[in-house]
Design a protein around this motif. Structure first.
Motif, short mmCIF file in Angstrom:
data_model
loop_
_atom_site.label_atom_id
_atom_site.label_comp_id
_atom_site.label_asym_id
_atom_site.label_seq_id
_atom_site.Cartn_x
_atom_site.Cartn_y
_atom_site.Cartn_z
N GLY A 78 0.83 -1.20 0.00
CA GLY A 78 0.00 0.00 0.00
C GLY A 78 0.87 1.24 0.00
N ALA A 79 0.66 2.10 0.99
CA ALA A 79 1.43 3.34 1.08
C ALA A 79 2.66 3.21 1.98
CB ALA A 79 0.53 4.46 1.61
N THR A 80 2.95 2.01 2.45
CA THR A 80 4.06 1.79 3.38
C THR A 80 5.22 1.09 2.69
OG1 THR A 80 2.50 1.61 5.22
CG2 THR A 80 4.74 0.83 5.60
N ASP A 81 6.41 1.65 2.83
CA ASP A 81 7.62 1.05 2.27
C ASP A 81 8.47 0.45 3.39
OD1 ASP A 81 6.81 1.92 -0.21
OD2 ASP A 81 8.10 3.69 -0.22
N TYR A 82 8.95 -0.76 3.17
CA TYR A 82 9.82 -1.43 4.13
C TYR A 82 11.19 -1.61 3.48
CZ TYR A 82 5.46 -2.53 6.55
OH TYR A 82 4.24 -2.45 7.19
N LEU A 83 12.19 -0.90 4.00
CA LEU A 83 13.53 -0.97 3.45
C LEU A 83 14.13 -2.35 3.72
CD1 LEU A 83 15.76 0.69 2.01
CD2 LEU A 83 16.63 1.26 4.28
N LEU A 84 14.71 -2.96 2.70
CA LEU A 84 15.33 -4.27 2.85
C LEU A 84 16.80 -4.11 3.20
CD1 LEU A 84 13.81 -6.25 -0.18
CD2 LEU A 84 12.86 -5.84 2.10
N THR A 85 17.31 -5.03 3.98
CA THR A 85 18.73 -5.05 4.33
C THR A 85 19.49 -5.78 3.24
OG1 THR A 85 18.25 -5.08 6.70
CG2 THR A 85 20.44 -5.81 6.01
N ARG A 86 20.49 -5.11 2.67
CA ARG A 86 21.29 -5.75 1.62
C ARG A 86 22.35 -6.63 2.27
NH1 ARG A 86 24.09 -2.83 -3.67
NH2 ARG A 86 25.28 -4.64 -4.38
N ILE A 87 22.44 -7.86 1.81
CA ILE A 87 23.41 -8.80 2.33
C ILE A 87 24.34 -9.27 1.20
CG2 ILE A 87 21.91 -9.58 4.20
CD1 ILE A 87 21.24 -12.04 2.54
N GLY A 88 25.49 -9.77 1.56
CA GLY A 88 26.45 -10.26 0.59
C GLY A 88 26.27 -11.74 0.30
N PHE A 89 27.13 -12.24 -0.57
CA PHE A 89 27.03 -13.64 -0.99
C PHE A 89 27.17 -14.59 0.18
CE2 PHE A 89 29.39 -17.51 -2.08
CZ PHE A 89 28.44 -18.15 -2.86
N ARG A 90 28.13 -14.30 1.08
CA ARG A 90 28.35 -15.21 2.19
C ARG A 90 27.13 -15.30 3.09
NH1 ARG A 90 30.45 -19.48 2.52
NH2 ARG A 90 32.28 -18.59 1.47
N SER A 91 26.52 -14.14 3.40
CA SER A 91 25.32 -14.14 4.24
C SER A 91 24.18 -14.87 3.55
CB SER A 91 24.91 -12.71 4.59
OG SER A 91 25.90 -12.08 5.36
N TRP A 92 24.06 -14.66 2.23
CA TRP A 92 23.00 -15.35 1.48
C TRP A 92 23.24 -16.86 1.50
CZ3 TRP A 92 18.35 -14.86 -0.69
CH2 TRP A 92 17.94 -15.82 -1.62
N SER A 93 24.48 -17.26 1.29
CA SER A 93 24.80 -18.67 1.28
C SER A 93 24.56 -19.32 2.63
CB SER A 93 26.27 -18.85 0.86
OG SER A 93 26.64 -20.21 0.85
N ASP A 94 24.72 -18.54 3.70
CA ASP A 94 24.58 -19.10 5.05
C ASP A 94 23.12 -19.26 5.49
OD1 ASP A 94 27.28 -19.30 5.35
OD2 ASP A 94 27.52 -17.44 6.48
N ILE A 95 22.19 -18.71 4.71
CA ILE A 95 20.77 -18.89 5.07
C ILE A 95 20.40 -20.35 4.86
CG2 ILE A 95 18.39 -18.29 4.47
CD1 ILE A 95 19.37 -15.53 3.64
N THR A 96 20.02 -21.00 5.92
CA THR A 96 19.73 -22.44 5.85
C THR A 96 18.40 -22.72 5.18
OG1 THR A 96 21.00 -22.78 7.88
CG2 THR A 96 19.51 -24.55 7.19
N LEU A 97 17.37 -22.02 5.60
CA LEU A 97 16.02 -22.26 5.09
C LEU A 97 15.67 -21.21 4.04
CD1 LEU A 97 14.28 -23.13 8.48
CD2 LEU A 97 15.20 -24.71 6.77
N LYS A 98 16.23 -21.38 2.84
CA LYS A 98 16.01 -20.38 1.79
C LYS A 98 14.58 -20.39 1.26
CE LYS A 98 20.74 -19.88 0.08
NZ LYS A 98 21.40 -20.68 1.13
#
Length: 212
Positions: A78-98
């Motif tokens: 709607g009218a609300t924006d939620y800023l996303l946290t940018r992560i790097g490859f290592r942090s992305w790779s470490d996410i277990t439950l993608k």
């Protein structure tokens, strides 16, 4: 303006701008110069925003091919924006439950050869709107009748930078003259980059310390 820049740059480099080959050589030099500027950091006139419709169960989205980098990414409800946290490859790779589903809170930007993609996590559980701010490429030089894709305040640096690249191709030009052209280029580029900056104020506050 482009023709005037070309003539001035060739004159500074001790040559005359005459043939189609001269223009083709200068066009290659200009495009490489624009790439150098993109690598140097944020050029404010290349900031662009955009949106992408996000659908449920799809986490990867492609941005325009002329994107150099992504500065901010947010999810809109709607009218609300939620800023996303940018992560790097290592942090992305470490996410277990993608495959976890929900409102995305993190984004991994893949800067691929043909343009970047963004990967959202958690995987969107419903439709959202993805909003982003990006740096686009400076447009190619094009023809001699085109205006260069730079603001007027960068024209001195553009001219001096092109003159330097042309001078380095001129075997008859002495090293001292090339050094003079290079110093002029660095001075004009520094002045232009110093002016091309945010004017908004910001404050830094140290973290509050708890005494025991």
């Amino acid at each position: 303006e482009m023709l005037q820049v070309l003539e001035e740059a060739f004159e500074r480099a001790g040559r005359s701008f005459r043939s189609g080959y001269d223009y083709e050589s200068a066009r290659v030099s200009l495009n490489l110069l624009f790439t150098d500027w993109a690598n140097a950091g944020i050029n404010l006139w290349t900031l662009a925003d955009g949106t992408v419709p996000v659908v449920a169960d799809t986490s990867t989205y492609t941005l325009p091919a002329d994107t150099v980098d992504v500065l901010d990414v947010s999810i809109s409800i709607g009218a609300t924006d939620y800023l996303l946290t940018r992560i790097g490859f290592r942090s992305w790779s470490d996410i277990t439950l993608k495959a976890t589903k929900g409102r995305p809170t993190q984004v991994f930007v893949e800067r691929l050869r043909d343009g970047p993609t963004v990967r959202l996590w958690p995987v969107p559980d419903k439709a959202y709107t993805l909003k982003y701010w990006r740096l686009r490429r400076i447009q190619d030089a094009g023809t001699a009748l085109n205006n260069p894709d730079v603001p007027f305040r960068f024209l001195p640096a553009l001219t001096a930078g092109l003159a330097l690249r042309i001078a380095r191709k001129n075997p008859q030009l002495d090293v001292q003259r090339i050094g003079d052209i290079e110093r002029e280029y660095m001075q004009t580029l520094s002045a232009a980059q110093g002016e091309d900056r945010e004017r908004a104020s910001f404050w830094l506050r140290p973290p509050r310390r708890t005494w025991r």
